[in-house]
Design a protein around this motif. Structure first.
Motif, PDB file in Angstrom:
ATOM      1  N   THR A  77     -47.616   3.982 -46.211  1.00  0.00           N
ATOM      2  CA  THR A  77     -47.740   4.404 -44.999  1.00  0.00           C
ATOM      3  C   THR A  77     -46.678   6.123 -45.042  1.00  0.00           C
ATOM      4  O   THR A  77     -47.503   7.035 -44.478  1.00  0.00           O
ATOM      5  CB  THR A  77     -46.892   3.719 -43.784  1.00  0.00           C
ATOM      6  OG1 THR A  77     -47.429   2.382 -43.531  1.00  0.00           O
ATOM      7  CG2 THR A  77     -47.112   4.648 -42.263  1.00  0.00           C
ATOM      8  N   ASP A  78     -45.649   6.124 -45.722  1.00  0.00           N
ATOM      9  CA  ASP A  78     -45.145   7.097 -45.840  1.00  0.00           C
ATOM     10  C   ASP A  78     -45.860   8.149 -46.628  1.00  0.00           C
ATOM     11  O   ASP A  78     -45.921   9.468 -46.709  1.00  0.00           O
ATOM     12  CB  ASP A  78     -43.686   7.087 -46.228  1.00  0.00           C
ATOM     13  CG  ASP A  78     -42.859   6.539 -45.213  1.00  0.00           C
ATOM     14  OD1 ASP A  78     -43.064   6.694 -44.115  1.00  0.00           O
ATOM     15  OD2 ASP A  78     -41.580   6.045 -45.723  1.00  0.00           O
ATOM     16  N   ARG A 106     -48.971   8.132 -47.376  1.00  0.00           N
ATOM     17  CA  ARG A 106     -50.667   8.398 -46.931  1.00  0.00           C
ATOM     18  C   ARG A 106     -50.592   9.784 -46.615  1.00  0.00           C
ATOM     19  O   ARG A 106     -51.637  10.436 -46.681  1.00  0.00           O
ATOM     20  CB  ARG A 106     -50.822   7.512 -45.660  1.00  0.00           C
ATOM     21  CG  ARG A 106     -52.098   7.693 -44.891  1.00  0.00           C
ATOM     22  CD  ARG A 106     -52.902   7.298 -45.643  1.00  0.00           C
ATOM     23  NE  ARG A 106     -54.490   7.832 -45.043  1.00  0.00           N
ATOM     24  CZ  ARG A 106     -55.071   8.801 -45.163  1.00  0.00           C
ATOM     25  NH1 ARG A 106     -54.536   9.792 -45.861  1.00  0.00           N
ATOM     26  NH2 ARG A 106     -56.148   9.090 -44.497  1.00  0.00           N
ATOM     27  N   LYS A 107     -49.706  10.474 -45.920  1.00  0.00           N
ATOM     28  CA  LYS A 107     -49.840  11.697 -45.616  1.00  0.00           C
ATOM     29  C   LYS A 107     -49.666  13.084 -46.429  1.00  0.00           C
ATOM     30  O   LYS A 107     -50.159  13.999 -46.402  1.00  0.00           O
ATOM     31  CB  LYS A 107     -48.509  12.157 -44.641  1.00  0.00           C
ATOM     32  CG  LYS A 107     -47.128  11.962 -45.242  1.00  0.00           C
ATOM     33  CD  LYS A 107     -46.161  12.442 -44.111  1.00  0.00           C
ATOM     34  CE  LYS A 107     -44.868  11.562 -44.565  1.00  0.00           C
ATOM     35  NZ  LYS A 107     -43.884  11.037 -43.683  1.00  0.00           N
ATOM     36  N   HIS A 108     -49.579  12.482 -47.883  1.00  0.00           N
ATOM     37  CA  HIS A 108     -49.539  13.264 -49.340  1.00  0.00           C
ATOM     38  C   HIS A 108     -51.074  13.175 -49.972  1.00  0.00           C
ATOM     39  O   HIS A 108     -51.256  13.714 -50.889  1.00  0.00           O
ATOM     40  CB  HIS A 108     -48.465  12.977 -49.745  1.00  0.00           C
ATOM     41  CG  HIS A 108     -47.250  12.923 -49.493  1.00  0.00           C
ATOM     42  ND1 HIS A 108     -46.631  14.484 -49.134  1.00  0.00           N
ATOM     43  CD2 HIS A 108     -46.314  12.288 -48.837  1.00  0.00           C
ATOM     44  CE1 HIS A 108     -45.483  14.448 -48.538  1.00  0.00           C
ATOM     45  NE2 HIS A 108     -45.131  13.091 -48.525  1.00  0.00           N
TER      46      HIS A 108
END
Length: 151
Positions: A113-114, A116-118
């Motif tokens: 989840t963390d 994913r934004k990358h």
């Protein structure tokens, strides 16, 4: 007196002796036997990581990950993200984290989840597809003995 040397026995008796030797219970106490379970392999990898030998840690972690161990898959994903013993790759990190997460390993789900934004949506979907391919490879290895072979 009976001649029990290999020369004095017929072939059938020799095969019976070999078979009985192979099938006899192991006389070594269980605590003395070193078994390379996936969990022991993960611990070996963590030992090498702790002793600042990331390439060896990555080697052993990959072996455990390819055996289907979700904890090893999680750690291998982190190795790729951090570039510890393997080339730094957010994509490959997402692949291994996806594989561990798909088996319900909560720390992998949180890390994914963390992460994913990358990744772009396309790269994230590619990582999931690659994880599915790895899943198939791992399970084919684990259950290859059940696949009938044609002669």
């Amino acid at each position: 007196m009976t001649d029990t040397s290999p020369i004095g026995l017929d072939l059938e008796q020799q095969l019976d002796n070999v078979l009985s030797f192979i099938t006899q219970p192991n006389s070594v106490p269980h605590s003395d036997v070193k078994v390379d379970t996936p969990e022991n392999t993960v611990n070996k990898a963590l030992y090498y990581l702790k002793n600042e030998q990331p390439p060896l840690a990555a080697k052993w972690m990959r072996l455990a990950a390819m055996s289907g161990n979700h904890r090893a898959q999680f750690y291998l994903g982190l190795f790729f993200i951090k570039g510890q013993g393997v080339p730094s790759s957010v994509f490959h990190g997402a692949v291994w984290l996806s594989l561990a997460s798909s088996q319900g390993y909560e720390p992998a789900t949180a890390a994914l989840t963390d992460l994913r934004k990358h990744l772009t949506t396309r790269r994230y979907k590619d990582a999931q597809c690659y994880a599915a391919t790895l899943y198939e490879q791992i399970h084919q290895q684990q259950f290859s003995h059940l696949i009938p072979t044609t002669v």
